[in-house]
Design a protein around this motif. Structure first.
Motif, PDB file in Angstrom:
ATOM      1  N   TYR A  96      39.848   8.922 -61.392  1.00  0.00           N
ATOM      2  CA  TYR A  96      41.297   8.865 -61.230  1.00  0.00           C
ATOM      3  C   TYR A  96      41.775   7.440 -61.470  1.00  0.00           C
ATOM      4  O   TYR A  96      41.044   6.485 -61.240  1.00  0.00           O
ATOM      5  N   GLU A  97      43.029   7.337 -61.885  1.00  0.00           N
ATOM      6  CA  GLU A  97      43.737   6.062 -61.938  1.00  0.00           C
ATOM      7  C   GLU A  97      44.931   6.186 -60.992  1.00  0.00           C
ATOM      8  O   GLU A  97      45.575   7.234 -60.941  1.00  0.00           O
ATOM      9  N   ARG A  98      45.215   5.130 -60.234  1.00  0.00           N
ATOM     10  CA  ARG A  98      46.403   5.120 -59.378  1.00  0.00           C
ATOM     11  C   ARG A  98      47.527   4.495 -60.182  1.00  0.00           C
ATOM     12  O   ARG A  98      47.447   3.339 -60.580  1.00  0.00           O
ATOM     13  N   VAL A  99      48.583   5.285 -60.420  1.00  0.00           N
ATOM     14  CA  VAL A  99      49.700   4.833 -61.242  1.00  0.00           C
ATOM     15  C   VAL A  99      51.015   5.034 -60.495  1.00  0.00           C
ATOM     16  O   VAL A  99      51.126   5.903 -59.632  1.00  0.00           O
ATOM     17  N   GLU A 100      52.001   4.239 -60.856  1.00  0.00           N
ATOM     18  CA  GLU A 100      53.337   4.364 -60.286  1.00  0.00           C
ATOM     19  C   GLU A 100      54.134   5.329 -61.149  1.00  0.00           C
ATOM     20  O   GLU A 100      54.246   5.146 -62.364  1.00  0.00           O
ATOM     21  N   ARG A 101      54.671   6.377 -60.524  1.00  0.00           N
ATOM     22  CA  ARG A 101      55.463   7.374 -61.245  1.00  0.00           C
ATOM     23  C   ARG A 101      56.669   7.776 -60.407  1.00  0.00           C
ATOM     24  O   ARG A 101      56.687   7.605 -59.188  1.00  0.00           O
ATOM     25  N   GLU A 102      57.643   8.355 -61.067  1.00  0.00           N
ATOM     26  CA  GLU A 102      58.824   8.881 -60.387  1.00  0.00           C
ATOM     27  C   GLU A 102      58.540  10.320 -59.978  1.00  0.00           C
ATOM     28  O   GLU A 102      58.072  11.122 -60.791  1.00  0.00           O
ATOM     29  N   VAL A 103      58.810  10.644 -58.717  1.00  0.00           N
ATOM     30  CA  VAL A 103      58.699  12.013 -58.223  1.00  0.00           C
ATOM     31  C   VAL A 103      60.052  12.423 -57.655  1.00  0.00           C
ATOM     32  O   VAL A 103      60.876  11.571 -57.311  1.00  0.00           O
ATOM     33  N   ILE A 104      60.274  13.711 -57.562  1.00  0.00           N
ATOM     34  CA  ILE A 104      61.565  14.244 -57.131  1.00  0.00           C
ATOM     35  C   ILE A 104      61.425  14.937 -55.782  1.00  0.00           C
ATOM     36  O   ILE A 104      60.612  15.858 -55.635  1.00  0.00           O
ATOM     37  N   ARG A 105      62.221  14.495 -54.811  1.00  0.00           N
ATOM     38  CA  ARG A 105      62.244  15.156 -53.499  1.00  0.00           C
ATOM     39  C   ARG A 105      62.881  16.533 -53.650  1.00  0.00           C
ATOM     40  O   ARG A 105      63.972  16.659 -54.201  1.00  0.00           O
ATOM     41  N   ASP A 106      62.227  17.551 -53.116  1.00  0.00           N
ATOM     42  CA  ASP A 106      62.780  18.902 -53.182  1.00  0.00           C
ATOM     43  C   ASP A 106      64.059  19.029 -52.361  1.00  0.00           C
ATOM     44  O   ASP A 106      64.988  19.732 -52.760  1.00  0.00           O
ATOM     45  N   ALA A 107      64.131  18.361 -51.207  1.00  0.00           N
ATOM     46  CA  ALA A 107      65.258  18.525 -50.288  1.00  0.00           C
ATOM     47  C   ALA A 107      66.595  18.150 -50.905  1.00  0.00           C
ATOM     48  O   ALA A 107      67.588  18.841 -50.709  1.00  0.00           O
ATOM     49  N   ASP A 108      66.618  17.053 -51.664  1.00  0.00           N
ATOM     50  CA  ASP A 108      67.915  16.589 -52.171  1.00  0.00           C
ATOM     51  C   ASP A 108      67.911  16.206 -53.649  1.00  0.00           C
ATOM     52  O   ASP A 108      68.918  15.760 -54.177  1.00  0.00           O
ATOM     53  N   GLY A 109      66.774  16.361 -54.317  1.00  0.00           N
ATOM     54  CA  GLY A 109      66.703  16.071 -55.746  1.00  0.00           C
ATOM     55  C   GLY A 109      66.675  14.600 -56.104  1.00  0.00           C
ATOM     56  O   GLY A 109      66.770  14.245 -57.280  1.00  0.00           O
ATOM     57  N   THR A 110      66.529  13.723 -55.107  1.00  0.00           N
ATOM     58  CA  THR A 110      66.491  12.301 -55.416  1.00  0.00           C
ATOM     59  C   THR A 110      65.139  11.903 -55.998  1.00  0.00           C
ATOM     60  O   THR A 110      64.103  12.462 -55.651  1.00  0.00           O
ATOM     61  N   ALA A 111      65.176  10.925 -56.884  1.00  0.00           N
ATOM     62  CA  ALA A 111      63.965  10.397 -57.501  1.00  0.00           C
ATOM     63  C   ALA A 111      63.431   9.252 -56.653  1.00  0.00           C
ATOM     64  O   ALA A 111      64.201   8.430 -56.149  1.00  0.00           O
ATOM     65  N   VAL A 112      62.116   9.213 -56.505  1.00  0.00           N
ATOM     66  CA  VAL A 112      61.441   8.198 -55.703  1.00  0.00           C
ATOM     67  C   VAL A 112      60.242   7.693 -56.488  1.00  0.00           C
ATOM     68  O   VAL A 112      59.498   8.492 -57.064  1.00  0.00           O
ATOM     69  N   ARG A 113      60.041   6.378 -56.518  1.00  0.00           N
ATOM     70  CA  ARG A 113      58.826   5.809 -57.129  1.00  0.00           C
ATOM     71  C   ARG A 113      57.691   5.982 -56.133  1.00  0.00           C
ATOM     72  O   ARG A 113      57.859   5.710 -54.942  1.00  0.00           O
ATOM     73  N   ALA A 114      56.532   6.446 -56.598  1.00  0.00           N
ATOM     74  CA  ALA A 114      55.398   6.693 -55.714  1.00  0.00           C
ATOM     75  C   ALA A 114      54.092   6.439 -56.448  1.00  0.00           C
ATOM     76  O   ALA A 114      54.034   6.486 -57.681  1.00  0.00           O
TER      77      ALA A 114
END
Length: 142
Positions: A96-114
């Motif tokens: 595996y590689e640990r990478v920074e990506r944008e994910v979307i919260r299901d509750a409100d559709g906001t994008a979060v870097r993770a």
């Protein structure tokens, strides 16, 4: 120079670290502030030997959770997850590689870097060639 605080991202988990899965309590119990359903866009999921792999691919969606660590547990949790995923920065033998990506919260559709652990390039190529795709993008759904 990037500050240490700037790299303290939440984690996107999609396999054995999800709520109810085998590694959740072993690694996350007592170390998190929040765990929320989320999705990673432009990625697909492949079945592995007891755990899944994310492979980046346009149009796919992987379901999982955003895990926000307690500030005082962040460094310890990051190190524990890197060990679990056998990730060493720059090691060509990584699965595996640990990478920074944008994910979307299901509750409100906001994008979060993770932080997301994705299949290393050699593993991703092998999976694309002959891996077992999890069509739903949700490893917990079976």
């Amino acid at each position: 120079m990037v500050s240490v605080r700037a790299t303290r991202l939440p984690f996107f988990v999609y396999g054995t670290l999800r709520t109810g899965e085998v590694n959740h309590d072993l690694f996350l119990r007592g170390r998190t502030r929040a765990e929320e359903p989320a999705r990673l866009i432009d990625a697909v999921l492949y079945d592995g030997p007891g755990y899944p792999y994310v492979v980046e691919a346009r149009g796919g969606v992987v379901r999982g959770e955003i895990v926000t660590a307690l500030p005082e547990a962040y460094g310890e949790l990051l190190a524990a997850l890197d060990r679990l995923e056998e990730y060493v920065p720059g090691d060509p033998r990584n699965l595996y590689e640990r990478v920074e990506r944008e994910v979307i919260r299901d509750a409100d559709g906001t994008a979060v870097r993770a932080w997301v652990y994705v299949a290393a390039p050699s593993v991703a190529a092998r999976l694309r060639d002959r891996g077992e795709l999890i069509e739903s993008g949700d490893w917990s759904a079976g």
